[in-house]
Enzyme design. Sequence first.
Site, mmCIF file in Angstrom:
data_model
loop_
_atom_site.group_PDB
_atom_site.id
_atom_site.type_symbol
_atom_site.label_atom_id
_atom_site.label_comp_id
_atom_site.label_asym_id
_atom_site.label_seq_id
_atom_site.Cartn_x
_atom_site.Cartn_y
_atom_site.Cartn_z
ATOM 1 N N GLU A 19 -28.913 10.968 39.055
ATOM 2 C CA GLU A 19 -28.906 10.227 40.251
ATOM 3 C C GLU A 19 -28.849 11.053 41.555
ATOM 4 O OE1 GLU A 19 -26.458 6.741 39.414
ATOM 5 O OE2 GLU A 19 -27.832 6.317 37.802
ATOM 6 N N LYS A 62 -20.455 4.372 39.396
ATOM 7 C CA LYS A 62 -21.475 4.492 40.352
ATOM 8 C C LYS A 62 -21.059 3.833 41.699
ATOM 9 C CE LYS A 62 -24.725 5.042 36.744
ATOM 10 N NZ LYS A 62 -26.174 5.166 36.095
ATOM 11 N N SER A 114 -27.629 3.838 28.896
ATOM 12 C CA SER A 114 -27.435 2.594 27.973
ATOM 13 C C SER A 114 -26.726 2.485 26.718
ATOM 14 C CB SER A 114 -29.053 2.296 27.735
ATOM 15 O OG SER A 114 -29.884 2.185 29.031
ATOM 16 N N ASN A 132 -18.694 5.435 34.356
ATOM 17 C CA ASN A 132 -19.228 5.815 35.667
ATOM 18 C C ASN A 132 -19.508 4.586 36.324
ATOM 19 O OD1 ASN A 132 -20.600 6.768 37.859
ATOM 20 N ND2 ASN A 132 -22.326 7.730 36.588
ATOM 21 N N HIS A 184 -24.990 14.587 38.129
ATOM 22 C CA HIS A 184 -25.638 13.249 37.520
ATOM 23 C C HIS A 184 -27.052 13.141 38.055
ATOM 24 C CE1 HIS A 184 -26.484 9.202 36.795
ATOM 25 N NE2 HIS A 184 -25.455 9.182 36.042
ATOM 26 N N GLU A 207 -27.510 13.142 29.138
ATOM 27 C CA GLU A 207 -27.975 11.694 29.754
ATOM 28 C C GLU A 207 -29.425 11.816 29.964
ATOM 29 O OE1 GLU A 207 -24.767 9.379 31.543
ATOM 30 O OE2 GLU A 207 -25.600 10.408 33.308
ATOM 31 N N GLY A 211 -29.945 3.211 32.845
ATOM 32 C CA GLY A 211 -29.792 2.102 33.467
ATOM 33 C C GLY A 211 -31.375 1.265 32.954
#
Length: 257
Positions: free
Chosen positions: A101, A15, A217, A13, A99, A171, A177
Site C-alpha cells: 500500500e 493499517k 487474507s 497490521n 508494504h 504478501e 484485503g
Amino acid sequence: MNRKYRKTVIAGNWKMNMLASEVKPFIEQLKENMPKTRACDVVLCTPAVMIPTMIKAGKECKVAAGGQDVSKYEKGAYTGEVSASQLADIGAKYCIVGHSERRQYHGEDDMLVNAKAKALLAKGISPIICVGESLEQREMDLTMEYVDYQVKAALNGIDATQLRRCIIAYEPIWAIGTGKTATAEQAQEVCEGIRAVIRKIYGARPARAVSILYGGSMNAKNAYELLAQPDIDGGLIGGASLKPVDFATIIAATNQE
Ligand code: 13P
C-alpha cells in the site's frame, strides 16, 4: 514453520484502523482468547500515534508494538514523517517497511525500502520487509524474478548480523484485503524461493535463521494450513488482526508440530 532454526512471528497490521481508546479493550479480549501456551512472538503494528498505548496495554499479554512506516531520514525538516529514533524512543520493537500500500499509494520504490530498513536497523528496530507480486506479474510467470529482485534490493548493504533482526513478509498484492488467499503450496513455493535468494547472498546458516511470514487474507480458518508449511514462519495479518478472537485463533494455530 521450523522452530529449531527460527522464530515464529504473528504480526498484525492494523493499517489506518482503530482508535487509541479501543486498544485496551482489544487487548483484554485478546488475552481472554489467547491459548495457554504460545509458540510465537506476537506483534501489533498500529498507527504511530497508538504505539505508546499498545506498549502499555500489550504488556498484559506479551504483545509487542510496531510501526507501519518510518522515514529514511534521521531528523530534520520532513513534515509529517516519523523517524526511527522516535519510534525506538517510545519503545517500538518492529516496523513494517515496503508494504504494497505504501509502494502503490505513496510511490515507494525498492531503494527507499532499503534505506528505511537500514534506518530502523541503526536504531535497533526489526524491519518487517514486505515483498510480493501483482496479479499481472503472477499471470506472466514473473513472480519469483520480481520477488527475488525486491528481496535483493531491500537487503542491499545489510550485513549478516543485521539480517538476524530482519523479518521478510511475502504478501502477494492480489491476496491483500481481497479474501483471496494464496494456496498453502503457492505461499510455500515463494517463501522457499525467498529463503533461497537469502542463502545465495548470505549463505546457509543466516538463511535458515530468517523468519519469513505470509500475508494476504490470512484468517482464523486458513492459518493452520499456511503455518504448517516449512518455510512459512508466521503471518502478517490485516483484516483478521482487527478481531481479537480471530487473531487469537491465528496465534493458537502456531501450536503445531
Ligand atoms: P489482509 O490480511 O487484510 O489481506 O491484509 C494483509 C496485509 O496487507 C498485511 O500487511
